[in-house]
Design an enzyme around this catalytic site. Structure first.
Site, short mmCIF file in Angstrom:
data_model
loop_
_atom_site.label_atom_id
_atom_site.label_comp_id
_atom_site.label_asym_id
_atom_site.label_seq_id
_atom_site.Cartn_x
_atom_site.Cartn_y
_atom_site.Cartn_z
N SER A 21 0.80 -1.24 0.00
CA SER A 21 0.00 0.00 0.00
C SER A 21 0.82 1.28 0.00
O SER A 21 0.28 2.36 -0.22
CB SER A 21 -0.93 0.01 1.21
OG SER A 21 -2.02 -0.80 0.95
N LYS B 65 0.43 3.46 -2.86
CA LYS B 65 -0.82 4.20 -3.14
C LYS B 65 -0.64 5.70 -3.27
O LYS B 65 -1.11 6.30 -4.25
CB LYS B 65 -1.88 3.87 -2.08
CG LYS B 65 -2.41 2.44 -2.20
CD LYS B 65 -3.28 2.11 -0.98
CE LYS B 65 -3.83 0.68 -1.05
NZ LYS B 65 -4.52 0.32 0.19
N TYR C 18 -3.03 -2.39 -10.36
CA TYR C 18 -2.96 -2.20 -8.90
C TYR C 18 -2.16 -3.33 -8.25
O TYR C 18 -1.28 -3.09 -7.42
CB TYR C 18 -4.38 -2.12 -8.32
CG TYR C 18 -4.40 -2.19 -6.81
CD1 TYR C 18 -4.01 -1.09 -6.04
CD2 TYR C 18 -4.76 -3.37 -6.15
CE1 TYR C 18 -3.99 -1.16 -4.65
CE2 TYR C 18 -4.75 -3.45 -4.77
CZ TYR C 18 -4.36 -2.35 -4.02
OH TYR C 18 -4.33 -2.41 -2.66
N TYR D 101 -4.82 4.51 7.51
CA TYR D 101 -6.17 3.95 7.56
C TYR D 101 -6.94 4.43 8.78
O TYR D 101 -6.87 5.60 9.14
CB TYR D 101 -6.13 2.41 7.53
CG TYR D 101 -5.22 1.88 6.48
CD1 TYR D 101 -5.47 2.16 5.14
CD2 TYR D 101 -4.11 1.13 6.81
CE1 TYR D 101 -4.62 1.69 4.16
CE2 TYR D 101 -3.26 0.65 5.83
CZ TYR D 101 -3.51 0.94 4.51
OH TYR D 101 -2.69 0.49 3.55
N VAL E 111 1.20 -3.76 3.82
CA VAL E 111 1.16 -5.06 4.50
C VAL E 111 2.43 -5.88 4.28
O VAL E 111 2.61 -6.92 4.90
CB VAL E 111 -0.09 -5.89 4.11
CG1 VAL E 111 -1.36 -5.28 4.67
CG2 VAL E 111 -0.18 -6.06 2.60
N1 GLN Z 1 -1.95 -5.26 -2.04
C1 GLN Z 1 -2.52 -5.15 -0.74
C2 GLN Z 1 -4.02 -5.30 -0.79
O1 GLN Z 1 -4.63 -4.88 -1.69
C3 GLN Z 1 -2.18 -3.84 -0.18
C4 GLN Z 1 -2.76 -3.61 1.19
C5 GLN Z 1 -1.88 -2.91 2.12
O2 GLN Z 1 -0.69 -2.84 1.99
N2 GLN Z 1 -2.48 -2.37 3.16
O3 GLN Z 1 -4.61 -5.89 0.07
#
Ligand code: GLN
Length: 670
Positions: free
Chosen positions: A116, A119, A241, A293, A311
């Protein structure tokens, strides 16, 4: 993580107690909090007393690393099967500064997937490709308070709440894909590589694993398609993505990416500029409110830095304008944030006082010093007649030395000082040499201020601003000077002009314009030789020869033999001395500028040493030259005239030395 209660399976059920390594020290009560605060400060003490200065920061990071190694809380993400292979003990911390220094400890070279953390960068790429206003229609910028993978849209707007949750990120990737379906992935990788300062690549096994298991994200993409946030088939955007999340990075890469954000989009190691300041401001704002988040509020409260976690175990935090921090440790808390990553950032924020809202008021005055033109004058020597006009007016010249970043608060202070200095007929010199930044809004204010002063019969002169990006209107101004000396000269000229306009015609200064006619008469008579008896003067002038110089020509050069004395008959002549600079060619600094009736070349003429400076004709002009042999002849034939000349030269030298001494003393004291 084998748990059935993982946040990515069932986000709504995950509002259990916050997991944080500080719990090892106790984090529930006020007392505990104080204890934790104290502990952070204890770790600071040995660092400041460490003997090797260059490794202080490295040592600080190492101490954090060692301190937090014992923290084994949290779980490695396993909802993407490939991520479960991460070594839970991995731990790296890297700090990259805005001027390109990198401090790295632990497993900073280990590659993991960005997840993430991609993002905000993808959002930046989308904004730069499609414009921020276009993206605002596709994805909101409101914190969601939901888990990152919530299957929801903002009921009010019908679009994802922000680009940091999966819904917003998938919508963002879909727009990047739609912009250039054939090259979207290449664009993404090039952009990310430029941010990190080295070529990055997708980890194919993580990508495959994520694509195969990403049913929830697939559901989100169909929700987006259903709501017409995605206009085409959702799969290609979703695939981009998955690929962006699977880009392999090291902790060092992330720190450099964070530092690039800290530097408004310029990579401080490579000087590449993958982003611009306007975009980074927006990215940092969204990271600040949504990057962590549903933990974002607490994060901003505790740590106070725009940040993003993934993650894969990475956390990236930015101190805007200063530095970037990255931590890698794969064990995650209930929110999907690295436990040690959060703890590290929290500790660094406290220990180094990096909290964004912990801003100290301006400590350093943006106006370093102010004084009048009586304290410091230009190196243009003025004739007795000019000095008579100028000296009483010198106090109308006001010099202000500004320093630091002239943001609005600092500029407001500078404007206050300018207003104070703006007495009747004032010529204000604002030296920007020590100003490190002049934002556009501030230079617009300066321009406006300059116009206001002009309308009131005052003048604002700027100097030493070439390192700043002044708006064209201001830099083209005829009132912008390369040095303080030139600005002072211009200020003096302005005062002389004004007094010539105001005063009656035919005053002292007009007499100075008299041109030499081929015999050393008018001009010299007004100067050095004026006080002498006619017969002595004649004995001297007979031995002088007139020489003409075109503007820009070299009259004498350093290291030359010095067997001539120069009396300026017309025009202007400047003496330049080389100022040595480390690792750069010497800069020629003006020592003095002479005009009619003044003498130069006297010091070396008498000492017999080599010339110490260059002399250049500033304008077309001429000088009366006295050769050493002629002077020796004069000493032989007419000792009285030679003595009279020497006396005049001694008086002249004495005056110069006295004025130089006075100026030096005043300037040293400013
Ligand atoms: N690729 C992961 C997902 O879509 C990214 C989530 C994350 O890093 N919080 O679940």
């Amino acid at each position: 993580m084998a748990s059935t209660t993982s946040p990515w399976n069932e986000p709504s059920s995950w509002h259990g107690p916050k997991v944080a390594c500080e719990q090892a020290n106790g984090s529930g009560t006020t007392q505990d909090h104080q204890k934790q605060f104290a502990i952070t400060h204890i770790t600071k003490a040995p660092i400041t007393s460490a003997p090797i200065r260059s490794s202080l920061i490295q040592q600080l990071l190492k101490e954090q690393l060692e301190d937090l190694r014992d923290c084994h809380e949290g779980e490695v993400a396993d909802y993407i099967p490939e991520l479960a292979k991460a070594n839970p003990e991995d731990f790296g911390i890297v700090m990259a500064t805005a001027d390109g220094r990198v401090y790295a400890v632990g497993d900073w070279e280990k590659t993991f997937t960005i997840q993430s953390i991609s993002k905000p960068f993808m959002y930046g790429l989308a904004m730069s490709l499609l414009s921020p206003s276009f993206m605002e229609k596709k994805v909101g910028v409101e914190p969601s308070g939901d888990a990152f993978n919530a299957i929801s849209l903002d009921p009010r707007t019908g679009i994802p709440r922000n680009p940091m949750i999966n819904a917003g990120a998938i919508a963002t990737a879909a727009q990047v894909w739609r912009h250039d379906p054939g090259r979207a992935e290449d664009l993404t990788l090039e952009f990310f590589s430029s941010l990190a300062g080295r070529p990055l690549a997708v980890n194919e096994s993580v990508y495959e694993s994520e694509r195969a298991s990403g049913h929830r994200n697939r559901a989100i993409s169909h929700l987006l398609r259903n709501a017409a946030v995605i206009e085409e088939e959702p799969e290609p955007g979703l695939d981009l993505y998955f690929r962006q999340c699977s880009i392999g990075v090291t902790c060092r890469d992330l720190a450099v990416m964070a530092a690039t954000l800290a530097c408004q989009g310029r990579n401080p190691l490579t000087q590449d500029e993958p982003l611009n300041p306007a975009l980074t401001t927006r990215m940092l704002a969204v990271m600040g409110s949504c990057g962590m988040y549903d933990y974002a509020g607490q994060w901003l409260y505790d740590v106070g830095m725009p940040a993003k976690s993934g993650v894969g175990g990475g956390v990236l935090a930015v101190v805007p304008g200063r530095l970037g921090i990255a931590v890698y440790s794969p064990r995650l808390d209930a929110f999907g944030n690295s436990v040690r990553g959060i703890a590290t950032c929290r500790r660094l924020s406290q220990a180094l006082e990096l909290h964004l809202f912990d801003q100290t008021p301006l400590q350093q005055s943006p106006v370093r010093s102010t004084y009048k033109g009586t304290e410091r004058r230009s190196r243009r020597w003025r004739s007795t007649a000019e000095a008579a006009v100028l000296d009483p007016l010198r106090s109308q010249i006001k010099v202000l030395h500004a320093q630091g970043v002239l943001d609005f608060a600092a500029l407001e202070n500078v404007l206050g000082s300018i207003e104070q200095a703006a007495t009747d007929g004032a010529v204000i010199i604002l030296d920007l040499g020590q100003v490190s930044e002049l934002p556009a809004a501030s230079s617009a204010f300066l321009k406006r201020q300059s116009e206001l002063l002009q309308a009131a019969g005052q003048q604002l002169l700027l100097c030493r601003s070439s390192h700043l990006e002044l708006p064209a209107a201001l830099s083209r101004e005829k009132f912008t000077y390369a040095s303080l000396d030139l600005a002072l000269e211009a200020a003096e000229d302005l005062l002389l002009e004004k007094s010539a306009c105001e005063g009656s015609a035919g005053n002292g200064s007009t007499a100075l314009a008299a041109a030499p006619k081929g015999t050393p008469t008018d001009a010299c008579l007004l100067g050095l030789l004026a006080p002498l008896a006619a017969n002595l003067r004649e004995a001297i002038t007979e031995r002088l020869e007139l020489r003409h110089y075109a503007a820009g020509s070299l009259v004498m050069a350093r290291q030359q033999e010095s067997d001539q004395l120069f009396l300026v008959a017309s025009g202007r002549f400047s003496i330049f001395l080389p100022i040595p600079r480390p690792e750069a060619p010497a800069r020629l600094a003006r020592m003095a500028t002479f005009s009619e009736g003044m003498v130069f070349g006297d010091a070396a003429f008498f000492s017999g040493e080599l010339r110490m400076a260059d002399v250049v004709a500033d304008t077309d002009g001429s000088c009366w030259l006295l050769q050493r042999s002629s002077f020796e002849g004069l000493q032989q034939d007419n000792p009285a005239a030679a003595m009279a000349l020497l006396t005049q030269l001694a008086i002249d030298l004495g005056r110069k030395v006295a004025l130089c001494g006075q100026q030096l003393t005043l300037v040293e004291d400013l």
